[in-house]
Design a protein around this motif. Sequence first.
Motif, PDB file in Angstrom:
ATOM      1  N   VAL A   1      -0.957  -7.887  -4.576  1.00  0.00           N
ATOM      2  CA  VAL A   1      -1.961  -6.827  -4.669  1.00  0.00           C
ATOM      3  C   VAL A   1      -1.291  -5.519  -4.277  1.00  0.00           C
ATOM      4  N   THR A   2      -1.443  -4.493  -5.101  1.00  0.00           N
ATOM      5  CA  THR A   2      -0.898  -3.174  -4.768  1.00  0.00           C
ATOM      6  C   THR A   2      -2.034  -2.156  -4.738  1.00  0.00           C
ATOM      7  N   VAL A   3      -1.951  -1.251  -3.796  1.00  0.00           N
ATOM      8  CA  VAL A   3      -2.926  -0.159  -3.674  1.00  0.00           C
ATOM      9  C   VAL A   3      -2.134   1.135  -3.628  1.00  0.00           C
ATOM     10  N   ASP A   4      -2.367   2.008  -4.602  1.00  0.00           N
ATOM     11  CA  ASP A   4      -1.630   3.268  -4.701  1.00  0.00           C
ATOM     12  C   ASP A   4      -2.575   4.462  -4.614  1.00  0.00           C
ATOM     13  N   PHE A   5      -2.280   5.386  -3.704  1.00  0.00           N
ATOM     14  CA  PHE A   5      -3.010   6.652  -3.579  1.00  0.00           C
ATOM     15  C   PHE A   5      -2.135   7.751  -4.176  1.00  0.00           C
TER      16      PHE A   5
ATOM     17  N   ILE B   1       0.861  -1.184   0.000  1.00  0.00           N
ATOM     18  CA  ILE B   1       0.000   0.000   0.000  1.00  0.00           C
ATOM     19  C   ILE B   1       0.896   1.232   0.000  1.00  0.00           C
ATOM     20  N   ASN B   2       0.774   2.049  -1.034  1.00  0.00           N
ATOM     21  CA  ASN B   2       1.602   3.244  -1.177  1.00  0.00           C
ATOM     22  C   ASN B   2       0.722   4.494  -1.151  1.00  0.00           C
ATOM     23  N   VAL B   3       1.108   5.471  -0.347  1.00  0.00           N
ATOM     24  CA  VAL B   3       0.380   6.740  -0.273  1.00  0.00           C
ATOM     25  C   VAL B   3       1.315   7.868  -0.689  1.00  0.00           C
ATOM     26  N   ASP B   4       0.892   8.622  -1.684  1.00  0.00           N
ATOM     27  CA  ASP B   4       1.658   9.772  -2.168  1.00  0.00           C
ATOM     28  C   ASP B   4       2.050  10.657  -0.976  1.00  0.00           C
ATOM     29  N   GLU B   5       3.322  11.017  -0.910  1.00  0.00           N
ATOM     30  CA  GLU B   5       3.804  11.838   0.209  1.00  0.00           C
ATOM     31  C   GLU B   5       3.158  13.224   0.224  1.00  0.00           C
TER      32      GLU B   5
END
Length: 248
Positions: free
Chosen positions: A161-165, A122-126
């Motif tokens: 599974v990847t989740v990107d914001f 899970i990646n969240v834009d900084e």
Amino acid sequence: MFSVLIFSFLGLFMLLIKNRIQKKIAAKAELDRKMAGLELQSLRSQMNPHFVHNSLNAIQYFIQRNEVELSEDYLVKFSKLVRLFFEYSRKQTLTIEEEVTLLENYLQIEKLRFEDKLSYCINVDEKIDKEELQIPSMLLQPIVENAVNHGLFHKKGNGLVTVDFKLIDSNTYMVTIKDDGIGIKKAKEFYKNSVKNYQSSSTIVLQERLSLLQKSKNWEVTYSIEDLSETNRGEGTEVNISFKQKYL
């Protein structure tokens, strides 16, 4: 006579305005009622019998193998997820931080159940303020659930599974949920004898919730789903959903 006409016109005008206001109030009340009902449906779809059954079976499996620490870990995570489902289902919106917490807990449980066959990221834009930016509640988890159960469950070997914001502008962001599973076409082939089975309850609730969000006029939401194998972009499925919160 002229004054009578003026007052009659004003009376008719006020009546039309009153009727229009009453219609708007009634429409909003109906929309709120549907949203409340859908929140309950969302909770039911996420606490579906298959997920509960699989989780309890996994706990029992670890106990039978005398893996006490693993079974306790699973039980603690499962209990926390159930609490989050009930807590978050009462909210119209969550912060990105709360949403990530829910997804993390769900995927941790599925990872335990799949025993190393499942990985996630899970990646969240900084640039995103996770404590401030809002997202409609109970929306992403059903998509992630479909990625696991329809995309990766039938895959031979490990799955991801990847989740990107990703922030688009000050009040618009995109969430991309991607898996490297078997893809939409092959998943449907597994359920070709019953279309209803493929169209899970979580998928139906998702579609209804997206429709109501558009009607609420508080959010502008776009949704797309793509079978990557049909576009020569590898294997699996990619869902893109953008959120723009409108300030009325």
